[in-house]
Design a protein around this motif. Structure first.
Motif, PDB file in Angstrom:
ATOM      1  N   PHE A   1       0.817  -1.207   0.000  1.00 51.73           N
ATOM      2  CA  PHE A   1       0.000   0.000   0.000  1.00 51.73           C
ATOM      3  C   PHE A   1       0.862   1.274   0.000  1.00 51.73           C
ATOM      4  CE2 PHE A   1      -3.141  -3.091   0.946  1.00 51.73           C
ATOM      5  CZ  PHE A   1      -4.359  -2.549   0.581  1.00 51.73           C
ATOM      6  N   ASP A   2       2.140   1.112   0.311  1.00 56.21           N
ATOM      7  CA  ASP A   2       3.035   2.260   0.234  1.00 56.21           C
ATOM      8  C   ASP A   2       3.500   2.497  -1.196  1.00 56.21           C
ATOM      9  OD1 ASP A   2       4.468  -0.053   0.112  1.00 56.21           O
ATOM     10  OD2 ASP A   2       5.881   0.444   1.715  1.00 56.21           O
ATOM     11  N   GLN A   3       3.081   1.607  -2.111  1.00 56.51           N
ATOM     12  CA  GLN A   3       3.471   1.774  -3.521  1.00 56.51           C
ATOM     13  C   GLN A   3       2.262   1.684  -4.456  1.00 56.51           C
ATOM     14  OE1 GLN A   3       6.368  -1.459  -2.900  1.00 56.51           O
ATOM     15  NE2 GLN A   3       7.780  -0.201  -4.092  1.00 56.51           N
TER      16      GLN A   3
ATOM     17  N   GLN B   1      -3.484  -0.126  -3.489  1.00 53.75           N
ATOM     18  CA  GLN B   1      -4.912   0.187  -3.457  1.00 53.75           C
ATOM     19  C   GLN B   1      -5.458   0.556  -4.832  1.00 53.75           C
ATOM     20  OE1 GLN B   1      -2.477   1.809  -2.074  1.00 53.75           O
ATOM     21  NE2 GLN B   1      -2.661   4.020  -2.335  1.00 53.75           N
TER      22      GLN B   1
ATOM     23  N   ASP C   1       5.659  -7.433   2.879  1.00 53.87           N
ATOM     24  CA  ASP C   1       5.734  -7.758   4.302  1.00 53.87           C
ATOM     25  C   ASP C   1       4.465  -7.353   5.074  1.00 53.87           C
ATOM     26  OD1 ASP C   1       6.917  -8.042   6.971  1.00 53.87           O
ATOM     27  OD2 ASP C   1       7.113  -5.862   6.899  1.00 53.87           O
ATOM     28  N   ALA C   2       3.938  -6.172   4.777  1.00 50.48           N
ATOM     29  CA  ALA C   2       2.808  -5.655   5.553  1.00 50.48           C
ATOM     30  C   ALA C   2       1.476  -5.862   4.837  1.00 50.48           C
ATOM     31  CB  ALA C   2       3.010  -4.166   5.841  1.00 50.48           C
TER      32      ALA C   2
ATOM     33  N   VAL D   1      -1.709  -6.956   6.960  1.00 51.94           N
ATOM     34  CA  VAL D   1      -2.056  -5.937   7.969  1.00 51.94           C
ATOM     35  C   VAL D   1      -2.694  -4.717   7.294  1.00 51.94           C
ATOM     36  CG1 VAL D   1      -1.094  -4.300   9.637  1.00 51.94           C
ATOM     37  CG2 VAL D   1      -0.283  -6.659   9.583  1.00 51.94           C
ATOM     38  N   HIS D   2      -2.064  -4.292   6.217  1.00 48.12           N
ATOM     39  CA  HIS D   2      -2.596  -3.106   5.540  1.00 48.12           C
ATOM     40  C   HIS D   2      -3.911  -3.409   4.819  1.00 48.12           C
ATOM     41  CE1 HIS D   2       1.498  -0.815   5.465  1.00 48.12           C
ATOM     42  NE2 HIS D   2       0.941  -0.883   6.652  1.00 48.12           N
TER      43      HIS D   2
ATOM     44  N   ALA E   1      -6.159  -5.384   5.904  1.00 45.53           N
ATOM     45  CA  ALA E   1      -7.196  -5.374   6.933  1.00 45.53           C
ATOM     46  C   ALA E   1      -7.614  -3.943   7.256  1.00 45.53           C
ATOM     47  CB  ALA E   1      -6.700  -6.072   8.193  1.00 45.53           C
ATOM     48  N   ALA E   2      -6.625  -3.064   7.419  1.00 46.33           N
ATOM     49  CA  ALA E   2      -6.943  -1.674   7.764  1.00 46.33           C
ATOM     50  C   ALA E   2      -7.650  -0.987   6.594  1.00 46.33           C
ATOM     51  CB  ALA E   2      -5.663  -0.917   8.136  1.00 46.33           C
ATOM     52  N   TRP E   3      -7.192  -1.260   5.389  1.00 44.65           N
ATOM     53  CA  TRP E   3      -7.775  -0.619   4.210  1.00 44.65           C
ATOM     54  C   TRP E   3      -9.207  -1.100   3.989  1.00 44.65           C
ATOM     55  CZ3 TRP E   3      -9.192  -2.369  -0.823  1.00 44.65           C
ATOM     56  CH2 TRP E   3      -9.395  -1.368  -1.757  1.00 44.65           C
TER      57      TRP E   3
ATOM     58  N   ARG F   1     -11.619   0.458   6.427  1.00 44.72           N
ATOM     59  CA  ARG F   1     -11.948   1.842   6.090  1.00 44.72           C
ATOM     60  C   ARG F   1     -12.908   1.912   4.899  1.00 44.72           C
ATOM     61  NH1 ARG F   1      -6.896   4.945   4.331  1.00 44.72           N
ATOM     62  NH2 ARG F   1      -7.564   4.340   2.265  1.00 44.72           N
ATOM     63  N   GLU F   2     -12.717   1.015   3.933  1.00 44.00           N
ATOM     64  CA  GLU F   2     -13.527   1.049   2.718  1.00 44.00           C
ATOM     65  C   GLU F   2     -14.866   0.326   2.887  1.00 44.00           C
ATOM     66  OE1 GLU F   2     -12.415   2.534  -0.344  1.00 44.00           O
ATOM     67  OE2 GLU F   2     -10.907   3.379   0.982  1.00 44.00           O
TER      68      GLU F   2
END
Lengths: 279, 407
Positions: free
Chosen positions: B13-15, B18, B41-42, B45-46, B48-50, B53-54
């Motif tokens: 999600f840092d690249q 999404q 790696d993440a 986790v990301h 789940a958080a994303w 939120r959506e």
């Protein structure tokens, strides 16, 4: 009678959100009003004292309200919560190139956390590390003490301190780790998730025993009936960070209860026993 | 149904993970779920958080779900079942008319606001404060073509005029040029402010009208620049500004009605100025002044064309509209009845420019030229009023009521 709710003004948008919800609820026939608090402790005390009927509570405020209510024979209950309040995790992150590969490697290291009263950035992840046997030196980034971690500033400062090499690890909410990587506070590839907590729940709308039950039920029905398709409430739901209100549940707070006990933040009857906590 | 699976490879999600996921979710059939593979790696986790939120549901198989042989990306690390939030956000969406000018609607909704014409508009949002929101009030079918022409004919004051060309004028002739330029600047300032004020009130749905008004204001900004620059080409002191002239121009600012403001400014005022600029093109004593008069004339002609086109359409639709136009002329005439009209210094300067010298015979010729100018202005106004549907005798009467200050 008017149903009176308390909310904590952790940000200016709280006024927009609850003024908007107030107008919507009143237009749908619910006599509703709200008052704003500068921190959660007074809000919880007023809820239990019967000065407000409902409190839009942080998870830590829920824990205290439950303890205070039970100690006085007036148990509280969670009426509703946001879909985004369910099953959160906190993560402990390290620099990707740090050489810290296991929790055991953190022994004796400084770990950045949020404010002393932040469930997601302090109480829960530090308890998690303790449970895993890691004896770490917690370094708190105290932004918005009394707001129970609602202010993201402490977590962001901890993340920055991690990058700057001031701490070996940082504790943040999963959603904030996502936020920090997307906004560039944590550049792509700069950090690695070392460990994470089990899922837990966040805020809920806590109802006092003394609240008028008919109005409370109507309040819950109206909130859970709010539709994301409604262009009037959608901007408010976006601001508050949810797509739907769900029935409240009290099953997701066991880890936080344990962390509160372990740190002596509140005692069993809900008194504030944390030292150096002065919201 | 074969499940849809997307491989994010090492992208997190840092690249921009999404972006891929939104596209994949949009392609899912109703009731479908999306499998996600990837090595970041993440990622889980990301995710789940994303998804939280959506408003999407996420299932994470503890050891990953196997995929069919040959599918890139390894086991499925999570399954997404999209929630209804995205669909609900756009459930009541509507097109804000169509992008083509032929698809302009009669009355765009206030909440369309600044949305592009033709965009899919999410319901809600604040109503935008554009009170000129009726097609019949602001629109002219000629507007798109006029805007295209206006955009194509923009000129650069720095290069379109040969500022350093060599000429010498007697001091008093130069002073006459400076006086005329001083007068033109104050008129063009009114001609800038009026469309700029109207522009801010027109619903952006009528895009070509706002564009045309914007270019009109930009034209006037350029005119102000070149007139000022010509006035100060040989010295620093400008000419005079009379109270009567300013009173006449200020009365233009008082008209809040789009059509009437356009009528007074563009059809009558700028229409009259076309004659003045032609006069300067003929009698200006130097090439710089002649050139800037010609360039300004070209722009002003376009302003007049829009005003006439817009008002002629209204007049055709509603014969009673001419009564309102008449009322506007009469009101302005009454307001200005007690003012001095045009600055005498300007008339004297125009006379000297047409005369070319102070000899009595030349002055008499110059005076006659200025009289012809005023007659041409009168005729031009009358002809434009006839084009708007006024009978000839009424057009003559109304032309005579126009301000003596020309604009």
């Amino acid at each position: 009678m008017t149903l009176l709710m308390g909310a904590v003004a952790y940000d200016a948008k709280v006024v927009t959100i609850w003024s908007g919800f107030r107008a919507w609820l009143r237009r749908h026939g619910l006599p509703f009003d709200f008052v704003l608090y500068s921190h959660y402790e007074r809000q919880v005390e007023d809820l239990i004292a019967g000065r407000i009927h409902a409190a839009w509570n942080s998870p830590l405020a829920w824990v205290r309200a439950r303890r205070l209510g039970e100690a006085r024979g007036e148990p509280v209950r969670p009426l509703v919560m946001r879909d985004t309040d369910c099953d959160l995790r906190s993560v402990v992150v390290v620099r990707a190139d740090s050489g810290i590969d296991t929790v055991a490697d953190l022994k004796g290291e400084a770990v950045g956390a949020g404010a002393v009263d932040s469930p997601q950035a302090t109480l829960l992840p530090l308890r998690h590390l303790r449970e895993l046997g890691a004896a770490v030196e917690a370094r708190l980034f105290q932004v918005g003490v009394g707001l129970h971690g609602d202010h993201v500033g402490g977590e962001r400062d901890a993340a920055r301190a991690l990058l700057a090499g001031e701490v070996a690890a940082a504790c943040v909410l999963d959603a904030n780790h996502l936020l920090f990587t997307q906004e560039g506070t944590l550049p792509a590839g700069s950090t690695r998730i070392l460990t994470m907590t089990d899922p837990y729940d966040h805020c809920n709308m806590t109802i006092a025993t003394s609240a008028p039950s008919d109005l409370v039920e109507e309040f819950g029905a109206l909130l859970t009936g709010m539709s994301y398709a409604d262009p009037e409430v959608r901007p408010l739901l976006d601001l508050e960070g949810l797509t739907e209100w769900r029935p409240g549940r009290a099953t997701g707070y066991a880890a936080l209860e344990a962390a509160v006990d372990a740190t002596g933040f509140y005692d069993a009857s809900g008194r504030v026993t944390a030292t150096a906590y002065d919201p | 149904m074969t499940p849809r699976i997307t491989d994010l490879a090492g992208i997190g999600f840092d690249q921009g993970a999404q972006v891929i996921l939104r596209r994949e979710l949009a392609l899912l059939p109703p009731g479908g779920r999306l499998g996600v593979t990837g090595t970041h790696d993440a990622l889980v986790v990301h995710l789940a958080a994303w998804c939280r939120r959506e408003g999407h549901a996420l299932t994470v198989p503890p050891d990953g779900d196997p995929v069919e042989p040959g599918t890139p990306g390894g086991p499925v690390r999570a399954w997404i079942v999209p929630g209804p939030a995205t669909r609900m956000r756009w459930a009541g969406g509507e097109r804000a008319g169509g992008v083509d000018p032929s698809q302009v609607v009669s009355r765009p909704a206030a909440h369309w606001g600044l949305a592009a014409r033709g965009a899919l508009v999410e319901p809600g949002g604040p109503p935008a404060p554009f009170d000129l929101d009726r097609k019949e009030v602001v629109w002219a079918d000629l507007a798109p073509a006029l805007y295209a022409q206006a955009a194509a004919r923009q000129w650069d004051p720095a290069t379109a005029i040969e500022w350093d060309c060599v000429f010498e004028l007697p001091a008093e002739v130069e002073a006459a040029v400076v006086q005329v330029m001083t007068y033109l600047v104050e008129n063009e300032q009114a001609a800038l402010v009026v469309p700029a004020r109207l522009l801010a009130r027109v619903h952006p749905h009528f895009r070509e009208v706002t564009q045309l008004l914007a270019v009109q204001a930009a034209d006037e900004a350029r005119h102000i620049e070149v007139f000022t620059r010509r006035a100060t080409l040989r010295g620093e002191e400008l000419g005079t500004s009379s109270a009567g002239g300013r009173a006449s121009l200020t009365s233009l600012l008082a008209e809040p009605d789009f059509s009437l403001a356009s009528f007074l400014l563009s059809v009558l005022g700028e229409g009259t100025f076309l004659n003045l600029l032609s006069f300067l093109g003929r009698y200006a004593p130097d090439p710089v002044t002649r050139r800037i008069a010609a360039l300004a004339h070209q722009d002003e002609a376009r302003h007049v064309a829009f005003g006439v086109a817009h008002l002629a359409e209204q007049s055709r639709r509603d014969p009673a509209f001419r009564g309102r136009l008449r009322g506007a002329i009469e009101r302005r005439h009454d307001v200005l009845a007690d003012t001095a009209g045009i600055n005498e210094d300007v008339l004297d300067a125009l006379t000297l420019l047409a005369a070319g010298s102070w000899s009595p015979r030349a002055i008499a010729d110059g005076h006659a030229a200025v009289q012809r100018l005023q007659a041409e202005m009168f005729d031009g106004r009358r002809n434009r009023l006839v084009r708007l549907g006024f009978p000839a005798d009424e057009a003559t009467e109304l032309s005579a009521l126009h301000t003596r200050n020309f604009m």
